[in-house]
Design a protein around this motif. Structure first.
Motif, PDB file in Angstrom:
ATOM      1  N   UNK A  86      10.618  -2.342  -5.691  1.00 48.02           N
ATOM      2  CA  UNK A  86      10.025  -1.382  -6.621  1.00 48.02           C
ATOM      3  C   UNK A  86       8.550  -1.761  -6.749  1.00 48.02           C
ATOM      4  N   UNK A  87       7.695  -1.021  -6.060  1.00 51.43           N
ATOM      5  CA  UNK A  87       6.266  -1.344  -6.102  1.00 51.43           C
ATOM      6  C   UNK A  87       5.976  -2.659  -5.413  1.00 51.43           C
ATOM      7  N   UNK A  88       5.596  -3.685  -6.215  1.00 49.76           N
ATOM      8  CA  UNK A  88       5.303  -5.007  -5.649  1.00 49.76           C
ATOM      9  C   UNK A  88       6.344  -6.026  -6.085  1.00 49.76           C
ATOM     10  N   UNK A  89       7.432  -5.552  -6.682  1.00 47.70           N
ATOM     11  CA  UNK A  89       8.463  -6.465  -7.180  1.00 47.70           C
ATOM     12  C   UNK A  89       9.787  -6.243  -6.449  1.00 47.70           C
ATOM     13  N   UNK A  90      10.601  -7.287  -6.437  1.00 45.77           N
ATOM     14  CA  UNK A  90      11.938  -7.232  -5.834  1.00 45.77           C
ATOM     15  C   UNK A  90      12.966  -7.410  -6.949  1.00 45.77           C
ATOM     16  N   UNK A 149       0.812  -1.206   0.000  1.00 45.24           N
ATOM     17  CA  UNK A 149       0.000   0.000   0.000  1.00 45.24           C
ATOM     18  C   UNK A 149       0.852   1.266   0.000  1.00 45.24           C
ATOM     19  N   UNK A 150       2.090   1.165   0.467  1.00 46.17           N
ATOM     20  CA  UNK A 150       2.966   2.335   0.526  1.00 46.17           C
ATOM     21  C   UNK A 150       3.603   2.655  -0.834  1.00 46.17           C
ATOM     22  N   UNK A 151       3.558   1.673  -1.752  1.00 42.36           N
ATOM     23  CA  UNK A 151       4.104   1.877  -3.102  1.00 42.36           C
ATOM     24  C   UNK A 151       5.530   2.443  -3.057  1.00 42.36           C
ATOM     25  N   UNK A 152       6.383   1.647  -2.437  1.00 44.76           N
ATOM     26  CA  UNK A 152       7.776   2.062  -2.272  1.00 44.76           C
ATOM     27  C   UNK A 152       8.578   1.770  -3.541  1.00 44.76           C
ATOM     28  N   UNK A 153       9.516   2.670  -3.845  1.00 42.72           N
ATOM     29  CA  UNK A 153      10.362   2.492  -5.032  1.00 42.72           C
ATOM     30  C   UNK A 153      11.829   2.717  -4.649  1.00 42.72           C
ATOM     31  N   UNK A 154      12.622   1.687  -4.899  1.00 42.45           N
ATOM     32  CA  UNK A 154      14.064   1.813  -4.713  1.00 42.45           C
ATOM     33  C   UNK A 154      14.536   1.766  -3.269  1.00 42.45           C
ATOM     34  N   UNK A 155      13.869   0.969  -2.428  1.00 40.22           N
ATOM     35  CA  UNK A 155      14.290   0.831  -1.021  1.00 40.22           C
ATOM     36  C   UNK A 155      14.964  -0.537  -0.822  1.00 40.22           C
ATOM     37  N   UNK A 156      16.119  -0.500  -0.141  1.00 40.72           N
ATOM     38  CA  UNK A 156      16.805  -1.753   0.168  1.00 40.72           C
ATOM     39  C   UNK A 156      15.925  -2.637   1.067  1.00 40.72           C
ATOM     40  N   UNK A 157      16.087  -3.966   0.918  1.00 45.23           N
ATOM     41  CA  UNK A 157      15.353  -4.938   1.726  1.00 45.23           C
ATOM     42  C   UNK A 157      16.325  -5.785   2.552  1.00 45.23           C
TER      43      UNK A 157
END
Length: 268
Positions: free
Chosen positions: A230-234, A182-190
């Motif tokens: 990136x969104x819903x993908x890794x 839901x946060x629609x994160x882009x380019x954050x390390x996991x």
């Protein structure tokens, strides 16, 4: 000397002997009587002593018996008191245990109520004082999520979050998965372990994090690939590349007082 004279002398001698024998018998009678009297007194004294000793033993026995009876009564009373005390203590402990359980249940109920009320307050006022997370972070379930300005390598990001008693962003369950989507994160390390080979993108899933345990200093990160969202993908890129940072840490308990006191101006 004539026979008459001789006879007379013998008769006289016999008379003297008889007289001496009679005197001797009289003396012996007196001596025997005195000895018998002395023995009788001794026997009487010994008998009296034995009687006194017997009486003393009877008295001592009576005292011992009476004392034993008294001590036995006292012992029984003490035993009864001890048993009663143990019953009372056991009953009190049981009551205390029940009270403790009730208090714990009430405390847990109050904590849950305070937490839910705090969530409602934070939805209206994101920086309400009851919030159990650092200022500027987002509270979801039992975790706090903090975005960090700027970019850094994967290892630098791990070290920074660790310095905040937190970790890189990770998905623990389906609820958190939906929250992250839901946060629609882009380019954050996991918080995924670096890989030796480049991998095509994967769909974000909580299963990806089930067995993830890593220490950033144990890898040759110059030749490895790290995951980011990136969104819903890794996707995977060189760990020495720079990406954005989001740290996650457990939320503190909501303080009941902070909910009741509200804002400094008294409003909720």
């Amino acid at each position: 000397m004539s026979e008459d004279t001789v006879y007379a002398n013998l008769k006289f001698q016999d008379s003297d002997k008889k007289e001496e024998i009679q005197k001797s018998d009289k003396c012996e009678g007196k001596g025997s009587s005195a000895a018998s009297h002395s023995q009788h007194k001794t026997v009487m004294i010994l008998s009296l002593l034995c009687l006194l000793r017997f009486i003393g033993m009877v008295i001592i026995g009576g005292i011992f018996y009476a004392t034993s009876e008294t001590e036995m009564i006292k012992s029984n009373q003490l035993q009864s008191f001890s048993e009663e005390l143990q019953r009372n203590v056991s009953l009190q402990l049981t009551q205390n245990l029940n009270n403790t359980k009730k208090i714990k249940n009430l405390s847990a109920m109050l904590q849950n109520i305070a937490t839910e009320l705090c969530r409602e307050l934070v939805n209206k006022h994101p920086e309400h004082k009851c919030k159990p997370c650092p200022k500027g972070s987002q509270w979801y379930k039992d975790s706090c999520y903090s975005e960090v300005s700027g970019h850094a390598t994967w290892q630098q990001s791990v070290m920074f979050c660790s310095s905040q008693n937190a970790s890189l962003l990770k998905v623990k369950n389906k609820d958190v998965l939906e929250f992250i989507k839901s946060k629609k994160l882009w380019g954050y390390w996991l918080a995924l372990s670096p890989r030796k080979d480049h991998t095509n993108y994967e769909t974000l899933s909580e299963k990806m994090f089930l067995s993830e345990e890593f220490e950033g200093s144990t890898y040759d990160l110059y030749t490895m690939y790290c995951g980011y969202i990136d969104g819903v993908c890794v996707y995977y890129t060189k760990c020495t590349d720079q990406r954005r940072i989001m740290c996650e840490k457990p939320a503190s308990k909501v303080q009941v007082e902070s909910v009741l006191n509200g804002f400094p101006d008294g409003s909720l």
